[in-house]
Design an enzyme around this catalytic site. Structure first.
Site, PDB file in Angstrom:
ATOM      1  N   LYS A   7      32.387  48.097  38.585  1.00 24.02           N
ATOM      2  CA  LYS A   7      33.846  48.207  38.775  1.00 24.02           C
ATOM      3  C   LYS A   7      34.270  47.647  40.140  1.00 24.02           C
ATOM      4  O   LYS A   7      35.206  46.858  40.235  1.00 24.02           O
ATOM      5  CB  LYS A   7      34.241  49.689  38.648  1.00 24.02           C
ATOM      6  CG  LYS A   7      35.657  50.017  39.025  1.00 24.02           C
ATOM      7  CD  LYS A   7      36.656  49.585  38.002  1.00 24.02           C
ATOM      8  CE  LYS A   7      38.068  49.850  38.484  1.00 24.02           C
ATOM      9  NZ  LYS A   7      39.067  49.295  37.596  1.00 24.02           N
TER      10      LYS A   7
ATOM     11  N   LYS B 100      42.341  50.557  47.576  1.00 26.11           N
ATOM     12  CA  LYS B 100      41.311  51.602  47.410  1.00 26.11           C
ATOM     13  C   LYS B 100      40.002  50.968  46.926  1.00 26.11           C
ATOM     14  O   LYS B 100      38.929  51.228  47.475  1.00 26.11           O
ATOM     15  CB  LYS B 100      41.802  52.638  46.388  1.00 26.11           C
ATOM     16  CG  LYS B 100      40.734  53.650  46.003  1.00 26.11           C
ATOM     17  CD  LYS B 100      41.097  54.452  44.749  1.00 26.11           C
ATOM     18  CE  LYS B 100      39.854  55.108  44.183  1.00 26.11           C
ATOM     19  NZ  LYS B 100      40.041  55.724  42.891  1.00 26.11           N
TER      20      LYS B 100
ATOM     21  N   THR C   1      37.424  55.974  39.360  1.00 25.43           N
ATOM     22  CA  THR C   1      36.811  54.928  40.191  1.00 25.43           C
ATOM     23  C   THR C   1      36.457  55.562  41.527  1.00 25.43           C
ATOM     24  O   THR C   1      37.354  55.972  42.273  1.00 25.43           O
ATOM     25  CB  THR C   1      37.802  53.768  40.423  1.00 25.43           C
ATOM     26  OG1 THR C   1      38.165  53.221  39.159  1.00 25.43           O
ATOM     27  CG2 THR C   1      37.158  52.680  41.279  1.00 25.43           C
TER      28      THR C   1
HETATM   29  P1  NAD Z   1      46.914  59.599  38.808  1.00 29.69           P
HETATM   30  O1  NAD Z   1      47.192  59.960  40.228  1.00 29.69           O
HETATM   31  O2  NAD Z   1      48.034  59.234  37.913  1.00 29.69           O
HETATM   32  O3  NAD Z   1      46.122  60.827  38.092  1.00 29.69           O
HETATM   33  C1  NAD Z   1      45.187  61.635  38.717  1.00 29.69           C
HETATM   34  C2  NAD Z   1      45.410  63.045  38.184  1.00 29.69           C
HETATM   35  O4  NAD Z   1      44.425  63.916  38.737  1.00 29.69           O
HETATM   36  C3  NAD Z   1      46.775  63.636  38.567  1.00 29.69           C
HETATM   37  O5  NAD Z   1      47.420  64.128  37.408  1.00 29.69           O
HETATM   38  C4  NAD Z   1      46.435  64.756  39.537  1.00 29.69           C
HETATM   39  O6  NAD Z   1      47.326  65.851  39.458  1.00 29.69           O
HETATM   40  C5  NAD Z   1      45.050  65.143  39.069  1.00 29.69           C
HETATM   41  N1  NAD Z   1      44.232  65.803  40.076  1.00 29.69           N
HETATM   42  C6  NAD Z   1      44.091  65.494  41.395  1.00 29.69           C
HETATM   43  N2  NAD Z   1      43.204  66.317  41.971  1.00 29.69           N
HETATM   44  C7  NAD Z   1      42.767  67.157  40.993  1.00 29.69           C
HETATM   45  C8  NAD Z   1      41.837  68.221  40.965  1.00 29.69           C
HETATM   46  N3  NAD Z   1      41.171  68.591  42.066  1.00 29.69           N
HETATM   47  N4  NAD Z   1      41.628  68.848  39.790  1.00 29.69           N
HETATM   48  C9  NAD Z   1      42.297  68.483  38.681  1.00 29.69           C
HETATM   49  N5  NAD Z   1      43.193  67.473  38.634  1.00 29.69           N
HETATM   50  C10 NAD Z   1      43.425  66.825  39.782  1.00 29.69           C
HETATM   51  O7  NAD Z   1      45.809  58.447  38.871  1.00 29.69           O
HETATM   52  P2  NAD Z   1      45.397  57.459  37.678  1.00 29.69           P
HETATM   53  O8  NAD Z   1      46.203  56.229  37.771  1.00 29.69           O
HETATM   54  O9  NAD Z   1      45.334  58.227  36.403  1.00 29.69           O
HETATM   55  O10 NAD Z   1      43.912  57.075  38.162  1.00 29.69           O
HETATM   56  C11 NAD Z   1      42.791  57.920  37.919  1.00 29.69           C
HETATM   57  C12 NAD Z   1      41.532  57.143  38.262  1.00 29.69           C
HETATM   58  O11 NAD Z   1      41.474  55.964  37.465  1.00 29.69           O
HETATM   59  C13 NAD Z   1      41.466  56.671  39.726  1.00 29.69           C
HETATM   60  O12 NAD Z   1      40.144  56.817  40.180  1.00 29.69           O
HETATM   61  C14 NAD Z   1      41.861  55.202  39.637  1.00 29.69           C
HETATM   62  O13 NAD Z   1      41.307  54.423  40.689  1.00 29.69           O
HETATM   63  C15 NAD Z   1      41.281  54.821  38.290  1.00 29.69           C
HETATM   64  N6  NAD Z   1      41.948  53.664  37.641  1.00 29.69           N
HETATM   65  C16 NAD Z   1      43.309  53.585  37.564  1.00 29.69           C
HETATM   66  C17 NAD Z   1      43.904  52.475  36.933  1.00 29.69           C
HETATM   67  C18 NAD Z   1      45.406  52.362  36.834  1.00 29.69           C
HETATM   68  O14 NAD Z   1      45.888  51.259  36.495  1.00 29.69           O
HETATM   69  N7  NAD Z   1      46.172  53.415  37.076  1.00 29.69           N
HETATM   70  C19 NAD Z   1      43.100  51.474  36.374  1.00 29.69           C
HETATM   71  C20 NAD Z   1      41.714  51.594  36.430  1.00 29.69           C
HETATM   72  C21 NAD Z   1      41.148  52.713  37.067  1.00 29.69           C
END
Ligand code: NAD
Length: 295
Positions: free
Chosen positions: A171, A246, A96
């Site tokens: 979104k 966010k 997102t």
């Molecule tokens: P998270 O923090 O659990 O996962 C993000 C991952 O990216 C981590 O494992 C981190 O180590 C990795 N990362 C960070 N920088 C990096 C880089 N430069 N290169 C490679 N890996 C890197 O977050 P999440 O909950 O998985 O969310 C991911 C996306 O999905 C976000 O944009 C969030 O807004 C969106 N989202 C999350 C949810 C939810 O319920 N968690 C729901 C809908 C959308």
């Protein structure tokens, strides 16, 4: 079956990548956390070197990163995905992020002969694990058609929203509705408490009246009426208040850039900011009712 590079194996990306493995794809995962990569390897995936190198050998690249900054760096940085991927490779960004970055990355990809969609999701970690996510997809018809079967291995509902960036637009508009409606429902329960109206009675009436909405009937912010809602487990997160903040901030940046008036979106963003600043960012976003009560 396709060779897929998957970058960002966190709470969402981890189970999404595992569902691609289950569907028979050859998944090469990269994350700055070795622990996250290890989980994919245990589930039958392969550890990749750097995102660009993984993209160079892949037919499809999927990214699930925290925010626009990481997406920009991973795609547009030196040795990044856009520079290294072969022409014709399909790029799917499910993070997102802001509409502007999504459009910029998509234009850079197109200029190099790559296909790209922005495909953010709704459905949370549970949806990612169960492969029942909703994908909101922005991009050209050809890219969407190619992405569809891959997204179908990770989700249930896949909607083509329009051209590049419209998936992100969908979104943030959806989550602006959600943030506002959760505050509205919470305010009503707080007022009901003060007026001596039982919470279950308000639910019984409003869930069948014009105040009915998802924040009331599927995710009720008071314990009792909807047994599965986080209110029944001390607001342990499904979707954290920090994530809601966010998305509300993204909606306000987009509204400012586009010249749209969203006063309730602005109010919701300010209220969630206070809630997160009070140390409750890791709590479920429906815990906002505690903040409104002054707890
Ligand atoms: P998270 O923090 O659990 O996962 C993000 C991952 O990216 C981590 O494992 C981190 O180590 C990795 N990362 C960070 N920088 C990096 C880089 N430069 N290169 C490679 N890996 C890197 O977050 P999440 O909950 O998985 O969310 C991911 C996306 O999905 C976000 O944009 C969030 O807004 C969106 N989202 C999350 C949810 C939810 O319920 N968690 C729901 C809908 C959308």
């Amino acid at each position: 079956m396709a060779r897929i590079a998957f970058v960002g194996l966190g709470n969402m990306g981890g189970p999404m990548a595992q569902n691609l493995v289950k569907a028979g794809h050859d998944v090469h995962g990269y994350d700055i956390s070795l622990d996250a990569v290890g989980k994919l390897v245990s589930a039958g995936g392969t550890a990749a070197g750097m995102p660009g190198a993984a993209a160079a050998d892949a037919e499809i690249v999927v990214t699930m990163l925290p925010s626009g900054a990481e997406v920009r760096e991973t795609y547009l940085g030196p040795d990044g995905i856009v520079e290294k991927a072969k022409p014709g490779t399909l790029l799917i960004d499910s993070s997102t992020i802001d509409v502007e970055t999504a459009r910029e990355v998509s234009a850079a990809a197109e200029a190099r002969g790559l296909l790209m969609v922005d495909a953010p999701v709704s459905g949370g970690v549970g949806g990612a694990q169960a492969a029942t996510l909703t994908f909101m997809v922005g991009g050209a018809d050809e890219a969407f058609e190619k992405a569809k079967p891959i997204l179908a291995a990770m989700g249930k509902t896949i909607v083509h929203a329009g051209g590049p960036g419209t998936g992100q637009a969908a979104k943030i508009c959806n989550n602006m509705i959600l943030g506002i409606s959760m505050i509205a429902v919470s305010e009503a329960f707080v007022l009901a408490e003060k007026l001596g109206l039982d919470a279950q009675k308000l639910f019984d009436i409003s869930s069948k009246s014009s105040g009915q909405c998802w924040s009331m009937t599927a995710y009720c912010p008071v314990p009792g009426p909807v047994p599965t809602s986080p209110a029944n487990r001390d607001y342990q997160a499904g979707f954290t208040a920090a994530m809601m903040l966010k998305d509300l901030k993204l909606s306000q940046e987009a509204a400012k850039a586009a010249g749209a008036r969203t006063p309730l979106g602005a109010g919701a963003s300010a209220i969630y900011e206070h809630y997160v600043d009070s140390g409750e960012g890791g709590r479920d976003f429906s815990g906002i009712i505690r903040f409104l009560r002054g707890e």
